[in-house]
Write a protein that holds these residues in place. Structure first.
Motif, PDB file in Angstrom:
ATOM      1  N   ILE A  69       0.812  -1.115   0.045  1.00  0.00           N
ATOM      2  CA  ILE A  69       0.058  -0.116  -0.207  1.00  0.00           C
ATOM      3  C   ILE A  69       0.857   1.269   0.124  1.00  0.00           C
ATOM      4  O   ILE A  69       1.808   1.221   0.916  1.00  0.00           O
ATOM      5  CB  ILE A  69      -0.755   0.066   1.297  1.00  0.00           C
ATOM      6  N   TYR A  70       0.680   2.146  -0.909  1.00  0.00           N
ATOM      7  CA  TYR A  70       1.241   3.475  -0.961  1.00  0.00           C
ATOM      8  C   TYR A  70       0.473   4.526  -0.719  1.00  0.00           C
ATOM      9  O   TYR A  70      -0.990   4.482  -0.839  1.00  0.00           O
ATOM     10  CB  TYR A  70       1.700   3.720  -2.223  1.00  0.00           C
ATOM     11  N   ILE A  71       0.672   5.432   0.322  1.00  0.00           N
ATOM     12  CA  ILE A  71      -0.075   6.729   0.479  1.00  0.00           C
ATOM     13  C   ILE A  71       0.597   7.693  -0.111  1.00  0.00           C
ATOM     14  O   ILE A  71       1.734   7.661  -0.013  1.00  0.00           O
ATOM     15  CB  ILE A  71       0.075   7.022   2.138  1.00  0.00           C
ATOM     16  N   LEU A  72      -0.072   8.507  -1.045  1.00  0.00           N
ATOM     17  CA  LEU A  72       0.360   9.574  -1.740  1.00  0.00           C
ATOM     18  C   LEU A  72       0.157  11.063  -1.106  1.00  0.00           C
ATOM     19  O   LEU A  72      -1.018  11.192  -0.619  1.00  0.00           O
ATOM     20  CB  LEU A  72      -0.269   9.508  -3.165  1.00  0.00           C
ATOM     21  N   CYS A  73       1.451  11.580  -0.702  1.00  0.00           N
ATOM     22  CA  CYS A  73       1.285  12.872  -0.081  1.00  0.00           C
ATOM     23  C   CYS A  73       1.526  13.914  -1.133  1.00  0.00           C
ATOM     24  O   CYS A  73       2.590  14.107  -1.944  1.00  0.00           O
ATOM     25  CB  CYS A  73       2.407  12.820   0.973  1.00  0.00           C
ATOM     26  N   ASP A  74       0.658  14.719  -1.278  1.00  0.00           N
ATOM     27  CA  ASP A  74       0.616  15.873  -2.103  1.00  0.00           C
ATOM     28  C   ASP A  74       1.435  17.224  -1.210  1.00  0.00           C
ATOM     29  O   ASP A  74       0.644  17.873  -0.673  1.00  0.00           O
ATOM     30  CB  ASP A  74      -0.500  16.441  -2.677  1.00  0.00           C
ATOM     31  N   LEU A  75       2.713  17.357  -1.410  1.00  0.00           N
ATOM     32  CA  LEU A  75       3.208  18.348  -0.629  1.00  0.00           C
ATOM     33  C   LEU A  75       3.618  19.610  -1.437  1.00  0.00           C
ATOM     34  O   LEU A  75       4.176  20.407  -1.018  1.00  0.00           O
ATOM     35  CB  LEU A  75       4.471  17.953   0.149  1.00  0.00           C
ATOM     36  N   THR A  76       3.219  19.681  -2.659  1.00  0.00           N
ATOM     37  CA  THR A  76       3.147  20.903  -3.547  1.00  0.00           C
ATOM     38  C   THR A  76       3.088  22.237  -2.993  1.00  0.00           C
ATOM     39  O   THR A  76       3.528  23.219  -3.029  1.00  0.00           O
ATOM     40  CB  THR A  76       2.806  20.567  -5.022  1.00  0.00           C
ATOM     41  N   HIS A  77       1.857  21.971  -2.167  1.00  0.00           N
ATOM     42  CA  HIS A  77       1.333  23.482  -1.524  1.00  0.00           C
ATOM     43  C   HIS A  77       2.022  23.825  -0.283  1.00  0.00           C
ATOM     44  O   HIS A  77       2.020  25.027  -0.116  1.00  0.00           O
ATOM     45  CB  HIS A  77      -0.316  23.302  -1.140  1.00  0.00           C
ATOM     46  N   ILE A  78       2.941  22.975   0.055  1.00  0.00           N
ATOM     47  CA  ILE A  78       3.879  23.152   1.309  1.00  0.00           C
ATOM     48  C   ILE A  78       5.335  23.727   1.144  1.00  0.00           C
ATOM     49  O   ILE A  78       5.607  24.653   1.513  1.00  0.00           O
ATOM     50  CB  ILE A  78       3.703  22.282   2.402  1.00  0.00           C
ATOM     51  N   PHE A  79       5.814  22.751   0.214  1.00  0.00           N
ATOM     52  CA  PHE A  79       7.259  22.577   0.005  1.00  0.00           C
ATOM     53  C   PHE A  79       7.348  23.127  -1.527  1.00  0.00           C
ATOM     54  O   PHE A  79       8.624  23.365  -1.932  1.00  0.00           O
ATOM     55  CB  PHE A  79       8.010  21.407   0.016  1.00  0.00           C
ATOM     56  N   GLY A  80       6.460  23.027  -2.396  1.00  0.00           N
ATOM     57  CA  GLY A  80       6.630  23.549  -3.889  1.00  0.00           C
ATOM     58  C   GLY A  80       7.410  22.585  -4.601  1.00  0.00           C
ATOM     59  O   GLY A  80       8.261  22.533  -5.448  1.00  0.00           O
ATOM     60  N   MET A  81       7.311  21.164  -3.963  1.00  0.00           N
ATOM     61  CA  MET A  81       7.768  19.848  -4.740  1.00  0.00           C
ATOM     62  C   MET A  81       6.899  18.951  -5.082  1.00  0.00           C
ATOM     63  O   MET A  81       5.594  19.223  -5.019  1.00  0.00           O
ATOM     64  CB  MET A  81       8.979  19.219  -3.761  1.00  0.00           C
ATOM     65  N   ASN A  82       7.263  18.066  -5.746  1.00  0.00           N
ATOM     66  CA  ASN A  82       6.156  16.912  -6.578  1.00  0.00           C
ATOM     67  C   ASN A  82       5.715  16.240  -5.586  1.00  0.00           C
ATOM     68  O   ASN A  82       6.400  16.214  -4.197  1.00  0.00           O
ATOM     69  CB  ASN A  82       7.023  16.170  -7.326  1.00  0.00           C
ATOM     70  N   SER A  83       4.626  15.332  -5.543  1.00  0.00           N
ATOM     71  CA  SER A  83       3.860  14.647  -4.738  1.00  0.00           C
ATOM     72  C   SER A  83       5.149  13.408  -4.419  1.00  0.00           C
ATOM     73  O   SER A  83       6.064  12.946  -4.970  1.00  0.00           O
ATOM     74  CB  SER A  83       2.703  13.849  -5.339  1.00  0.00           C
ATOM     75  N   THR A  84       5.016  13.089  -2.905  1.00  0.00           N
ATOM     76  CA  THR A  84       5.782  12.186  -2.388  1.00  0.00           C
ATOM     77  C   THR A  84       4.912  10.768  -1.969  1.00  0.00           C
ATOM     78  O   THR A  84       3.868  11.119  -1.318  1.00  0.00           O
ATOM     79  CB  THR A  84       6.455  12.506  -1.056  1.00  0.00           C
ATOM     80  N   VAL A  92     -10.048   9.900   6.999  1.00  0.00           N
ATOM     81  CA  VAL A  92      -8.924  10.755   7.464  1.00  0.00           C
ATOM     82  C   VAL A  92      -7.895  10.829   6.382  1.00  0.00           C
ATOM     83  O   VAL A  92      -7.520  12.023   6.307  1.00  0.00           O
ATOM     84  CB  VAL A  92      -8.139   9.575   8.564  1.00  0.00           C
ATOM     85  N   LEU A  93      -7.574  10.145   5.601  1.00  0.00           N
ATOM     86  CA  LEU A  93      -6.784  10.380   4.428  1.00  0.00           C
ATOM     87  C   LEU A  93      -7.404  11.489   3.557  1.00  0.00           C
ATOM     88  O   LEU A  93      -6.580  12.365   3.109  1.00  0.00           O
ATOM     89  CB  LEU A  93      -6.664   9.166   3.715  1.00  0.00           C
ATOM     90  N   ALA A  94      -8.587  11.513   3.226  1.00  0.00           N
ATOM     91  CA  ALA A  94      -9.302  12.584   2.546  1.00  0.00           C
ATOM     92  C   ALA A  94      -9.174  13.918   3.023  1.00  0.00           C
ATOM     93  O   ALA A  94      -9.138  15.065   2.667  1.00  0.00           O
ATOM     94  CB  ALA A  94     -10.636  12.346   2.356  1.00  0.00           C
ATOM     95  N   ALA A  95      -9.432  13.999   4.606  1.00  0.00           N
ATOM     96  CA  ALA A  95      -9.337  15.013   5.458  1.00  0.00           C
ATOM     97  C   ALA A  95      -7.807  15.670   5.438  1.00  0.00           C
ATOM     98  O   ALA A  95      -7.679  16.788   5.471  1.00  0.00           O
ATOM     99  CB  ALA A  95      -9.760  14.823   6.837  1.00  0.00           C
ATOM    100  N   LEU A  96      -6.932  14.830   5.040  1.00  0.00           N
ATOM    101  CA  LEU A  96      -5.580  15.400   5.213  1.00  0.00           C
ATOM    102  C   LEU A  96      -4.969  15.437   3.798  1.00  0.00           C
ATOM    103  O   LEU A  96      -3.893  15.637   3.341  1.00  0.00           O
ATOM    104  CB  LEU A  96      -4.558  14.030   5.755  1.00  0.00           C
TER     105      LEU A  96
END
Length: 98
Positions: free
Chosen positions: A1-16, A73-77
């Motif tokens: 299972i992979y959890i995809l974190c979209d951090l572009t709005h925080i760090f200006g980088m690609n999804s992790t 929870v994932l959707a809320a985050l």
């Protein structure tokens, strides 16, 4: 299972993405993302429609958490769940999120 974190709005980088193979690892990723967004468990509970106690169980790796609870929870985050074929790693290759 992979959890995809979209951090572009925080760090200006690609999804992790994070590899998750245990409830404890999943809980650590959720806790990390919640803190990154500067949310308390109560704040996240209000956003996801869940009790703070339920979030505490999830973040500590309780294996009895329901799938619909996890998805809320994932959707809320602003995270999503992706399923992929299991990769072959040596026992020491995976990060211990504990």
């Amino acid at each position: 299972i992979y959890i995809l974190c979209d951090l572009t709005h925080i760090f200006g980088m690609n999804s992790t993405s994070h590899l998750v193979r245990s409830p404890k690892q999943l809980g650590a990723i959720i806790r990390r993302q919640r803190k990154l967004l500067k949310l308390s468990q109560s704040d996240l509970g209000a956003k996801s429609g869940l009790r703070q106690e339920t979030l505490s169980f999830l973040e500590t790796g309780n294996p009895a958490v329901r799938l619909d609870t996890l998805l809320s929870v994932l959707a809320a985050l602003d995270l999503e769940l992706r399923i992929a074929p299991r990769s072959k790693h040596e026992p020491g290759d995976l990060e211990d999120f504990a």
